[in-house]
Design an enzyme around this catalytic site. Structure first.
Site, PDB file in Angstrom:
ATOM      1  N   LYS A 197       0.821  -1.211   0.000  1.00 15.68           N
ATOM      2  CA  LYS A 197       0.000   0.000   0.000  1.00 15.68           C
ATOM      3  C   LYS A 197       0.854   1.259   0.000  1.00 15.68           C
ATOM      4  CE  LYS A 197       0.610   1.307   4.451  1.00 15.68           C
ATOM      5  NZ  LYS A 197       0.848   2.634   5.037  1.00 15.68           N
ATOM      6  N   THR A 254      -4.156   5.351   3.406  1.00 13.62           N
ATOM      7  CA  THR A 254      -2.880   5.880   2.918  1.00 13.62           C
ATOM      8  C   THR A 254      -3.001   6.513   1.544  1.00 13.62           C
ATOM      9  OG1 THR A 254      -1.868   4.049   4.121  1.00 13.62           O
ATOM     10  CG2 THR A 254      -0.437   5.302   2.697  1.00 13.62           C
TER      11      THR A 254
END
Length: 339
Positions: A197, A254
């Protein structure tokens, strides 16, 4: 054989004096644990000890007197569990230094997110290789901004451990009303989600910096999740793990906020700044910069197709231009969504 401790995990050590390490130390304190925070930089140790604030990495958050701060790894010898928050590329070396000092039964909870660049090892593999005493290893991952955890805002995380009893004990030791660990036994899937991620967040930052729109960012998040899942399955992880906190949850956070060090770095790239220029003014580590090449190398070994991660690696490490790389992604052949 179960690794469950015979007594509660009351003494928690945190290795890493940055924002995330400091936040986790505060979370452990709120859970009622005796907490020791180790920092590498003597100036940081002194500032936290005397001023009761981590001004360099987490300014404005007071540190209670109950939080012990040290620069001596030997002080970890009394801890029942140690949270390892060193940057991913340094996790192996830091573990090797602290390994002979640890209580033989102390659990090591890896809180760094990444893939080792040289070996392409997951953090659990790199850390376990540096623990000749066989200390059990667990993983803490999930959607977390350090500043929010430090302030006691509600947060949920994944705590992955192969041993159910030890995982349950760690949840009991770290969990509180506002810091809520969810136990998993999928150590592999939990790590892949957290590592990849960061790379995808850089891609989403480029979208932000290039003003390509929310549709493009949503597409990157979704197709990026497909890349994460393919890699996790190839390594032996489970798809359902990537639908949880350490996968979809962490990816969404994120890739949706410039609080993210990785997304903000990508945004600066998208605005035309050079990588060296961006890194020169930062103290904190954007793990995705180093993880991009490691993930692409690991995927190549396994024959896993990861076009978004490959594009980020090309921009960061191979001199590829932003516009030509974006055009390359948009020119890929159409395919079924489940592929």
């Amino acid at each position: 054989m179960s690794a469950v401790p015979t007594s509660p995990l009351n003494r928690i050590g945190v290795v890493g004096g940055g924002a995330w390490g400091t936040a986790l130390a505060l979370a452990a304190l709120r859970a009622g644990r005796e907490t020791l925070l180790w920092a590498r930089e003597p100036a940081v140790v002194e500032a936290m000890s005397l001023r009761r604030e981590n001004r360099d990495y987490l300014p404005g958050v007071p540190l209670p007197d109950a939080l012990r701060v040290t620069g001596d790894l030997a002080d970890l010898g009394d801890c029942d569990a140690v949270l390892l928050v060193s940057p991913a590329q340094h996790a192996r070396s830091v573990t090797a230094r602290m390994a002979p000092l640890l209580n033989p039964g102390a659990a090591v909870v890896v809180c760094a997110k990444g893939v080792e660049l040289d070996s392409h090892a997951l953090m659990s593999e790199a850390v376990a290789a540096s623990l000749p005493g066989g200390n059990p290893v667990a993983i803490l991952s999930g959607p977390t901004f350090a500043a929010e955890v430090a302030r006691g805002l509600p947060t949920a995380v994944t705590l992955a451990c192969a041993d159910e009893a030890l995982g349950t004990a760690l949840v009991a030791a770290l969990g509180s009303r506002t810091f809520r660990p969810y136990r998993s036994d999928d150590v592999i899937g939990s790590q892949v989600g957290g590592a990849v991620k960061n790379v995808l967040a850089i891609a989403c930052g480029v979208v932000e910096g290039r003003r390509l729109g929310d549709n493009a960012r949503a597409a990157l998040i979704t197709r990026g999740l497909a890349e994460i899942t393919r890699l996790a399955l190839a390594l032996g992880g489970r798809a359902e793990t990537l639908m949880g906190l350490s996968g979809l949850g962490d990816l969404t956070l994120t890739c949706s906020s410039l609080q993210s060090r990785n997304m903000s770095l990508g945004a600066a790239l998208g605005e035309g700044k050079a990588l060296a220029e961006i890194l020169a003014v930062r103290r904190s580590v954007a793990e995705g910069v180093y993880t991009a090449a490691a993930v692409v190398g690991l995927a190549a070994k396994l024959g896993v197709d990861m076009p978004i991660c490959s594009a980020v690696d090309a921009i960061l490490n191979r001199g590829a231009g932003l516009d030509e790389t974006i055009d390359g992604l948009l020119s890929r052949p159409f395919r079924g969504e489940g592929v």
